[in-house]
Design a protein around this motif. Sequence first.
Motif, PDB file in Angstrom:
ATOM      1  N   TYR A   1       0.736  -1.216  -0.016  1.00  0.00           N
ATOM      2  CA  TYR A   1      -0.015  -0.042   0.007  1.00  0.00           C
ATOM      3  C   TYR A   1       0.684   1.200  -0.049  1.00  0.00           C
ATOM      4  O   TYR A   1       0.319   2.442  -0.448  1.00  0.00           O
ATOM      5  CB  TYR A   1      -0.808  -0.004   0.986  1.00  0.00           C
ATOM      6  N   ALA A   2       2.068   1.295   0.551  1.00  0.00           N
ATOM      7  CA  ALA A   2       2.856   2.365   0.557  1.00  0.00           C
ATOM      8  C   ALA A   2       3.086   2.747  -0.716  1.00  0.00           C
ATOM      9  O   ALA A   2       3.503   3.856  -1.045  1.00  0.00           O
ATOM     10  CB  ALA A   2       4.249   1.973   1.672  1.00  0.00           C
ATOM     11  N   GLU A   3       3.509   1.597  -1.556  1.00  0.00           N
ATOM     12  CA  GLU A   3       4.195   2.082  -2.975  1.00  0.00           C
ATOM     13  C   GLU A   3       2.908   2.620  -3.795  1.00  0.00           C
ATOM     14  O   GLU A   3       3.462   3.480  -4.457  1.00  0.00           O
ATOM     15  CB  GLU A   3       4.396   0.517  -3.693  1.00  0.00           C
ATOM     16  N   ARG A   4       1.714   2.213  -3.564  1.00  0.00           N
ATOM     17  CA  ARG A   4       0.454   2.883  -4.426  1.00  0.00           C
ATOM     18  C   ARG A   4       0.400   4.369  -3.400  1.00  0.00           C
ATOM     19  O   ARG A   4       0.019   5.350  -4.507  1.00  0.00           O
ATOM     20  CB  ARG A   4      -0.647   2.224  -4.013  1.00  0.00           C
ATOM     21  N   ALA A   5       0.724   4.680  -2.261  1.00  0.00           N
ATOM     22  CA  ALA A   5       0.524   6.039  -1.698  1.00  0.00           C
ATOM     23  C   ALA A   5       1.653   6.816  -2.280  1.00  0.00           C
ATOM     24  O   ALA A   5       1.316   7.947  -2.834  1.00  0.00           O
ATOM     25  CB  ALA A   5       0.404   5.930  -0.255  1.00  0.00           C
ATOM     26  N   ARG A   6       2.922   6.296  -2.356  1.00  0.00           N
ATOM     27  CA  ARG A   6       3.929   6.905  -2.894  1.00  0.00           C
ATOM     28  C   ARG A   6       3.629   7.367  -4.446  1.00  0.00           C
ATOM     29  O   ARG A   6       4.055   8.185  -4.703  1.00  0.00           O
ATOM     30  CB  ARG A   6       5.171   6.324  -2.703  1.00  0.00           C
ATOM     31  N   GLY A   7       3.075   6.308  -5.009  1.00  0.00           N
ATOM     32  CA  GLY A   7       2.590   6.711  -6.556  1.00  0.00           C
ATOM     33  C   GLY A   7       1.480   7.732  -6.719  1.00  0.00           C
ATOM     34  O   GLY A   7       1.227   7.926  -7.935  1.00  0.00           O
ATOM     35  N   GLY A   8       0.891   8.429  -5.668  1.00  0.00           N
ATOM     36  CA  GLY A   8       0.181   9.241  -6.013  1.00  0.00           C
ATOM     37  C   GLY A   8      -1.479   9.198  -5.566  1.00  0.00           C
ATOM     38  O   GLY A   8      -2.108  10.268  -5.655  1.00  0.00           O
ATOM     39  N   ALA A   9      -1.995   7.921  -5.244  1.00  0.00           N
ATOM     40  CA  ALA A   9      -3.223   7.662  -4.999  1.00  0.00           C
ATOM     41  C   ALA A   9      -3.569   8.642  -3.938  1.00  0.00           C
ATOM     42  O   ALA A   9      -2.830   8.707  -2.897  1.00  0.00           O
ATOM     43  CB  ALA A   9      -3.586   6.196  -4.593  1.00  0.00           C
ATOM     44  N   ALA A  10      -5.132   8.938  -3.761  1.00  0.00           N
ATOM     45  CA  ALA A  10      -5.412   9.947  -2.777  1.00  0.00           C
ATOM     46  C   ALA A  10      -6.048   9.012  -1.467  1.00  0.00           C
ATOM     47  O   ALA A  10      -5.554   9.400  -0.470  1.00  0.00           O
ATOM     48  CB  ALA A  10      -6.400  10.929  -3.274  1.00  0.00           C
ATOM     49  N   LEU A  11      -6.706   8.089  -1.946  1.00  0.00           N
ATOM     50  CA  LEU A  11      -7.435   7.516  -0.715  1.00  0.00           C
ATOM     51  C   LEU A  11      -7.347   5.934  -1.163  1.00  0.00           C
ATOM     52  O   LEU A  11      -7.671   5.475  -2.264  1.00  0.00           O
ATOM     53  CB  LEU A  11      -8.861   7.527  -0.831  1.00  0.00           C
ATOM     54  N   ILE A  12      -6.759   4.939  -0.089  1.00  0.00           N
ATOM     55  CA  ILE A  12      -6.822   3.549  -0.405  1.00  0.00           C
ATOM     56  C   ILE A  12      -7.524   2.788   0.347  1.00  0.00           C
ATOM     57  O   ILE A  12      -7.513   3.098   1.526  1.00  0.00           O
ATOM     58  CB  ILE A  12      -5.229   3.141  -0.216  1.00  0.00           C
ATOM     59  N   VAL A  13      -8.299   1.845  -0.159  1.00  0.00           N
ATOM     60  CA  VAL A  13      -9.296   1.100   0.379  1.00  0.00           C
ATOM     61  C   VAL A  13      -8.693  -0.387   0.432  1.00  0.00           C
ATOM     62  O   VAL A  13      -8.258  -0.920  -0.675  1.00  0.00           O
ATOM     63  CB  VAL A  13     -10.511   0.990  -0.111  1.00  0.00           C
TER      64      VAL A  13
ATOM     65  N   HIS B   1      -2.229  -3.278  12.810  1.00  0.00           N
ATOM     66  CA  HIS B   1      -2.558  -2.489  11.267  1.00  0.00           C
ATOM     67  C   HIS B   1      -1.637  -1.274  11.296  1.00  0.00           C
ATOM     68  O   HIS B   1      -1.765  -0.435  10.278  1.00  0.00           O
ATOM     69  CB  HIS B   1      -3.884  -2.236  11.002  1.00  0.00           C
ATOM     70  N   ARG B   2      -1.426  -0.686  12.431  1.00  0.00           N
ATOM     71  CA  ARG B   2      -0.839   0.636  12.417  1.00  0.00           C
ATOM     72  C   ARG B   2       0.500   0.687  11.941  1.00  0.00           C
ATOM     73  O   ARG B   2       0.875   1.633  11.002  1.00  0.00           O
ATOM     74  CB  ARG B   2      -0.250   0.952  14.085  1.00  0.00           C
ATOM     75  N   GLU B   3       1.105  -0.511  11.377  1.00  0.00           N
ATOM     76  CA  GLU B   3       2.474  -0.533  10.360  1.00  0.00           C
ATOM     77  C   GLU B   3       1.990  -0.086   8.974  1.00  0.00           C
ATOM     78  O   GLU B   3       2.468   0.628   8.310  1.00  0.00           O
ATOM     79  CB  GLU B   3       3.138  -1.765  10.391  1.00  0.00           C
ATOM     80  N   ILE B   4       0.695  -0.534   8.714  1.00  0.00           N
ATOM     81  CA  ILE B   4       0.088  -0.260   7.337  1.00  0.00           C
ATOM     82  C   ILE B   4      -0.287   1.020   7.255  1.00  0.00           C
ATOM     83  O   ILE B   4       0.089   2.095   6.305  1.00  0.00           O
ATOM     84  CB  ILE B   4      -1.063  -1.405   6.891  1.00  0.00           C
ATOM     85  N   THR B   5      -0.871   1.647   8.223  1.00  0.00           N
ATOM     86  CA  THR B   5      -1.730   3.283   8.210  1.00  0.00           C
ATOM     87  C   THR B   5      -0.414   4.078   8.381  1.00  0.00           C
ATOM     88  O   THR B   5      -0.505   5.147   7.523  1.00  0.00           O
ATOM     89  CB  THR B   5      -2.648   3.456   9.349  1.00  0.00           C
ATOM     90  N   ASP B   6       0.580   3.845   9.077  1.00  0.00           N
ATOM     91  CA  ASP B   6       1.659   4.709   9.179  1.00  0.00           C
ATOM     92  C   ASP B   6       2.497   4.644   7.906  1.00  0.00           C
ATOM     93  O   ASP B   6       2.942   5.869   7.496  1.00  0.00           O
ATOM     94  CB  ASP B   6       2.663   4.202  10.351  1.00  0.00           C
ATOM     95  N   ALA B   7       2.648   3.598   7.011  1.00  0.00           N
ATOM     96  CA  ALA B   7       3.142   3.616   5.765  1.00  0.00           C
ATOM     97  C   ALA B   7       2.537   4.360   4.746  1.00  0.00           C
ATOM     98  O   ALA B   7       3.211   5.039   3.934  1.00  0.00           O
ATOM     99  CB  ALA B   7       3.345   2.118   5.416  1.00  0.00           C
ATOM    100  N   VAL B   8       1.353   4.237   4.650  1.00  0.00           N
ATOM    101  CA  VAL B   8       0.430   5.006   3.667  1.00  0.00           C
ATOM    102  C   VAL B   8       0.571   6.636   4.031  1.00  0.00           C
ATOM    103  O   VAL B   8       0.583   7.551   3.331  1.00  0.00           O
ATOM    104  CB  VAL B   8      -0.914   4.601   3.694  1.00  0.00           C
ATOM    105  N   HIS B   9       0.273   6.711   5.320  1.00  0.00           N
ATOM    106  CA  HIS B   9       0.356   8.126   5.507  1.00  0.00           C
ATOM    107  C   HIS B   9       1.671   8.833   5.397  1.00  0.00           C
ATOM    108  O   HIS B   9       1.658  10.251   5.189  1.00  0.00           O
ATOM    109  CB  HIS B   9      -0.022   8.324   7.314  1.00  0.00           C
ATOM    110  N   ALA B  10       2.765   8.048   5.587  1.00  0.00           N
ATOM    111  CA  ALA B  10       4.318   8.839   5.349  1.00  0.00           C
ATOM    112  C   ALA B  10       4.087   9.147   3.784  1.00  0.00           C
ATOM    113  O   ALA B  10       5.089   9.986   3.691  1.00  0.00           O
ATOM    114  CB  ALA B  10       5.086   7.623   5.508  1.00  0.00           C
ATOM    115  N   HIS B  11       3.308   8.973   2.969  1.00  0.00           N
ATOM    116  CA  HIS B  11       3.264   9.186   1.624  1.00  0.00           C
ATOM    117  C   HIS B  11       2.216   9.996   1.297  1.00  0.00           C
ATOM    118  O   HIS B  11       1.898  10.383   0.089  1.00  0.00           O
ATOM    119  CB  HIS B  11       3.474   8.022   0.869  1.00  0.00           C
ATOM    120  N   GLY B  12       1.436  10.622   2.267  1.00  0.00           N
ATOM    121  CA  GLY B  12       0.619  11.702   2.000  1.00  0.00           C
ATOM    122  C   GLY B  12      -0.654  11.128   1.589  1.00  0.00           C
ATOM    123  O   GLY B  12      -1.733  11.938   1.102  1.00  0.00           O
TER     124      GLY B  12
END
Length: 682
Positions: free
Chosen positions: A50-62, A90-101
């Motif tokens: 999920y972090a790679e998709r967040a870094r790639g520019g997606a706004a909201l990941i489900v 799951h905090r590891e997932i949410t932190d990873a996504v939030h780190a990329h905006g």
Amino acid sequence: MNTYPTLLSPLAIPHADGTQTLLRCRVLMGSMHTGLEEKPDGIARMAAFYAERARGGAALIVTGGLSPNAEGNMWAGMRTLASAADAAPHREITDAVHAHGALVAMQLLHAGRYAHHDQGVAPSARKSPLSAVTPREMSEADIQRTLDDYARAAVLAQGSGYDGVEVMGAEGYLINQFAAPRANQREDAWGGSAENRMRFAVEAVRRVRAATGPRFLLIYRLSMLDLVEGGCTWDEVVQLARAVQDAGASILNPYVGWHEARVPTIATLVPRAAFVALTARLKRELRVPVVASNRINDPALAESILARGDADLVSMARPLLADADFVNKASAGRADEINTCIACNQGCLDAALSGQLTGCMVNPRACRETELVIEPAAQRRRIAVVGAGPGGLAAATTAAERGHDVTLFDAAPRVGGQFNLAQRIPGKEEYAETLRHYATRLERAGVRQVLGARAEPATLAAGGFDHVILATGVRARTPELPGVDLPGVVGYAEVIEGRCEPGARVAIIGAGGIGFDVAELLTHEALGAADEGAHFAATWGIDFSVAARGGLVPPAPPQSPRHVWLLQRKDETPGKRLGKTTGWIRRALLGRRGVHQWAGVAYERIEAQGDALALHLRVRGEPRVLVVDTVVLCAGQDPDNALAPALEAAGVPVTAIGGARFAAELDATRAIDEGVRLAASL
């Protein structure tokens, strides 16, 4: 200049307390169950995915769906979101996504009668065609407990850093089952009238909203078009959408089709954005943001949908599986570099339904980000790649992008290999997108291309190459059959490339993937682009007005211009070994066109009979003679790896990949994966 101003613009999601949540663009990554959820190291791997998709520019990941209790799992032993212990990692997932905006929401999914275990529950004790188990009918206590479980799961997700949840009310899962008479035969307050049948959905949303407060995103996944008998009417869909909106939903995410529906919705033969007009119609009934989905895989298409006001967001699940950097590439004016999802289903849905880890045919790194790492090469080497099919293209581009000096050889005048044939098959035109993607990468990575001349062992041996990757693919097999050399007996490539025009009566020897492709090509009615949507609806019996329950009407497929016999040796259902999620589509299409699909065939000989051919055979031991104009050979293939012994004798390191290594069936997923992995290791 911003080519996609609406797609890349922010969107404010209003809340009941007057605040708002700002999404940085209009791309929502739709939910997919990846199989990582069940892995021992799954949380860390999901975080990377999920972090790679967040870094790639997606706004909201489900995320992929988790059930709020064990009864709602698809299979026994799956992860749930039912306790603090379930939620904490799951905090590891949410932190990873939030780190990329980006923002991230957890999907809450209860399987209902789709459960494959003996603890399954549903509105009524009605077995689904997808499960061998009949569920237990939920009591009033079961219903109240399950609704509370939804609220508890949402609170747990909120505590783990999720920005919201998506309540799954579509695709034939539990909430959808309550809404539709097909699965809900209750006569109490939870069944019967539309108001009663939608009560479970509305109450689930209401309780989640009450438990999480006004600022927590609550997405409701709505079944907009059930595509099953006994589904909802359009008026009921609108009524439900308004009710969940009023109960506290922040975003409505409409979807089409139950899993048991016999209408394709996301395969490559489905026209792009085929259902968006229905989304636009629903949006006019609502005040909250609405999401468009299904076969939206191109930024220009997404921009047009949003610019017209047909939706407020676009959902891209598999397009971001295929290319995590989709949004960033669109934003940077590099849309030609996007690795487009071609909706083949081979690496993703087919794998998931076979109990394998989800992946992607065109992107082997999907869901394997922590194990397949592409890094700059420690030492620059000279690499020759022989064969410019999908495996060779994957190997050449990956090796060059790592810093190697790569030369790509192919005897054909253009790259593509078997994909040049595949893109000619109706319903597979999007395979051309993969070739466009690789052509761009070849140029930008500086790969030298030597095309139109066969690579000779002496040339390769004298070329100073440190390694030769043999990606020469396959050669078609000619069966040992008397009369196989007669005029009118042709190979599949001749037919697909248009080098011969088959007659009105055609026998196809071989019913593997290529045999089905040829049958599709020979029986497909040529259409203008303007007719595509109407043709699709008529072929599959889709009523886009949704006047009838579930949006179904009798199909009216066009008739085939030819009489075709599709023949196979194995005494099993033709097409049985095709993809799990697309094989039934291909069988159904040919069946509706009157294609004869025969199994248990033994071929004896072909004879000339006037201007025709007489194909003598036995079907399960019974002698038959087919009088046809053309016989097309699709009788399998063998590895084309003749270069290997000469190179090995010359002391040149050589590795065969894809069909050159193993050619039981054409398998682009394996070829591309092997090409990338080998190039990553050099």
